[in-house]
Write a protein that holds these residues in place. Structure first.
Motif, PDB file in Angstrom:
ATOM      1  N   ASN A   1       0.835  -1.198   0.000  1.00 14.60           N
ATOM      2  CA  ASN A   1       0.000   0.000   0.000  1.00 14.60           C
ATOM      3  C   ASN A   1       0.861   1.236   0.000  1.00 14.60           C
ATOM      4  OD1 ASN A   1      -2.329  -1.450   0.118  1.00 14.60           O
ATOM      5  ND2 ASN A   1      -2.575  -1.259   2.325  1.00 14.60           N
ATOM      6  N   THR A   2       0.333   2.308  -0.549  1.00 11.39           N
ATOM      7  CA  THR A   2       0.983   3.601  -0.445  1.00 11.39           C
ATOM      8  C   THR A   2       0.935   4.019   1.016  1.00 11.39           C
ATOM      9  OG1 THR A   2       0.158   4.123  -2.630  1.00 11.39           O
ATOM     10  CG2 THR A   2       0.910   5.970  -1.279  1.00 11.39           C
ATOM     11  N   PRO A   3       2.027   4.561   1.566  1.00  8.86           N
ATOM     12  CA  PRO A   3       1.998   4.950   2.972  1.00  8.86           C
ATOM     13  C   PRO A   3       0.836   5.906   3.250  1.00  8.86           C
ATOM     14  CG  PRO A   3       4.234   5.032   2.155  1.00  8.86           C
ATOM     15  CD  PRO A   3       3.331   4.759   0.974  1.00  8.86           C
TER      16      PRO A   3
ATOM     17  N   THR B   1       1.893  -3.873   3.215  1.00  9.09           N
ATOM     18  CA  THR B   1       2.761  -3.013   4.013  1.00  9.09           C
ATOM     19  C   THR B   1       2.048  -1.687   4.242  1.00  9.09           C
ATOM     20  OG1 THR B   1       3.888  -2.069   2.093  1.00  9.09           O
ATOM     21  CG2 THR B   1       4.841  -4.056   3.062  1.00  9.09           C
ATOM     22  N   LYS B   2       2.351  -1.084   5.373  1.00 14.50           N
ATOM     23  CA  LYS B   2       1.687   0.174   5.703  1.00 14.50           C
ATOM     24  C   LYS B   2       2.533   0.975   6.681  1.00 14.50           C
ATOM     25  CE  LYS B   2      -2.946   1.700   5.969  1.00 14.50           C
ATOM     26  NZ  LYS B   2      -4.290   1.275   5.747  1.00 14.50           N
ATOM     27  N   LEU B   3       2.525   2.287   6.504  1.00 13.61           N
ATOM     28  CA  LEU B   3       3.128   3.180   7.479  1.00 13.61           C
ATOM     29  C   LEU B   3       2.040   3.461   8.505  1.00 13.61           C
ATOM     30  CD1 LEU B   3       5.473   4.991   8.422  1.00 13.61           C
ATOM     31  CD2 LEU B   3       4.501   6.804   6.988  1.00 13.61           C
ATOM     32  N   VAL B   4       2.269   3.051   9.741  1.00 17.11           N
ATOM     33  CA  VAL B   4       1.258   3.160  10.796  1.00 17.11           C
ATOM     34  C   VAL B   4       1.661   4.261  11.774  1.00 17.11           C
ATOM     35  CG1 VAL B   4       0.174   1.943  12.714  1.00 17.11           C
ATOM     36  CG2 VAL B   4       0.567   0.754  10.571  1.00 17.11           C
ATOM     37  N   ASN B   5       0.710   5.083  12.116  1.00 18.30           N
ATOM     38  CA  ASN B   5       0.896   6.143  13.101  1.00 18.30           C
ATOM     39  C   ASN B   5       1.977   7.135  12.675  1.00 18.30           C
ATOM     40  OD1 ASN B   5      -0.144   7.206  15.471  1.00 18.30           O
ATOM     41  ND2 ASN B   5       1.466   6.299  16.728  1.00 18.30           N
ATOM     42  N   GLY B   6       2.282   7.179  11.391  1.00 20.56           N
ATOM     43  CA  GLY B   6       3.279   8.109  10.875  1.00 20.56           C
ATOM     44  C   GLY B   6       4.703   7.790  11.267  1.00 20.56           C
ATOM     45  N   CYS B   7       4.918   6.638  11.919  1.00 22.96           N
ATOM     46  CA  CYS B   7       6.262   6.381  12.443  1.00 22.96           C
ATOM     47  C   CYS B   7       6.720   4.929  12.318  1.00 22.96           C
ATOM     48  CB  CYS B   7       6.332   6.793  13.909  1.00 22.96           C
ATOM     49  SG  CYS B   7       5.281   5.796  14.980  1.00 22.96           S
TER      50      CYS B   7
END
Length: 196
Positions: free
Chosen positions: A5-7, A62-68
């Motif tokens: 996925n796109t972040p 895949t994912k960027l979670v909570n911006g961090c």
């Protein structure tokens, strides 16, 4: 849904029938797992990842979670698992790793250096030789301990959520969860694309 996925923005939003409740103090909502689904006394943020059927179809997301935190959510033999995206050893992309069983434990194998990491605990396994001079060699599986941060996955009514492992203990995969590393990695990726 593609396997990567796109972040996202890093903020969680409550989906219908979510195990989470929304905080309405700001225009961007943060979600917290409800006491009905968690045994914690303090609310724990959980993050919507996607629909279970989409994750099953993609096998890995895949994912960027909570911006961090870059995480990998994968589906294997009827179970969902979540862990840090990059291997603790050298930052290899675990999304490209094979899933194999070693010593009765299901592991993801890093595609770069073949490090074996258990899906359940993030433990690193290796095969040790009892006596290197003995013929034939006798080997046994050993643990290096927990090296990869794993996260809790919750599925409610077809929606998949991840609660980040917020243990204060430093785990080696944390090295690849910094802005400095992301900037370096993205810079390398851009240079590689320019060369092709």
């Amino acid at each position: 849904m593609s396997s990567e996925n796109t972040p996202q923005t890093g903020h969680s939003f409550s989906a219908p029938n979510s195990p989470c409740s929304s905080s309405s103090s700001s225009p961007i909502s943060t979600t917290f797992c409800s006491p009905l689904t968690e045994s914690f006394t303090h609310p724990t943020p959980c993050h919507f990842i996607g629909k279970k059927e989409d994750i099953i179809q993609a096998r890995r997301v895949t994912k960027l979670v909570n911006g961090c935190r870059d995480i990998l959510v994968l589906y294997h033999q009827g179970a969902l698992h979540a862990m840090d995206l990059r291997c603790y050893h050298a930052g290899g992309p675990l999304k490209d790793g094979d899933i194999e069983e070693f010593n009765g434990q299901t592991c993801i194998v890093c595609p770069w250096h073949k490090y074996k990491i258990t899906l359940a605990e993030g433990e690193s396994l290796y095969e040790a030789v009892d006596n290197p001079t003995a013929k034939p060699l006798r080997t046994r599986w050993c643990s290096k301990g927990v090296k990869q941060r794993v996260h809790k996955v919750t599925e409610v009514n077809g929606n998949v959520y991840v609660t980040l492992n917020d243990s204060p203990e430093v785990i080696e995969s944390d090295t690849y969860q910094t802005e400095k590393y992301r900037a370096t990695f993205c810079n390398r990726k851009t240079k590689a694309k320019l060369k092709t």
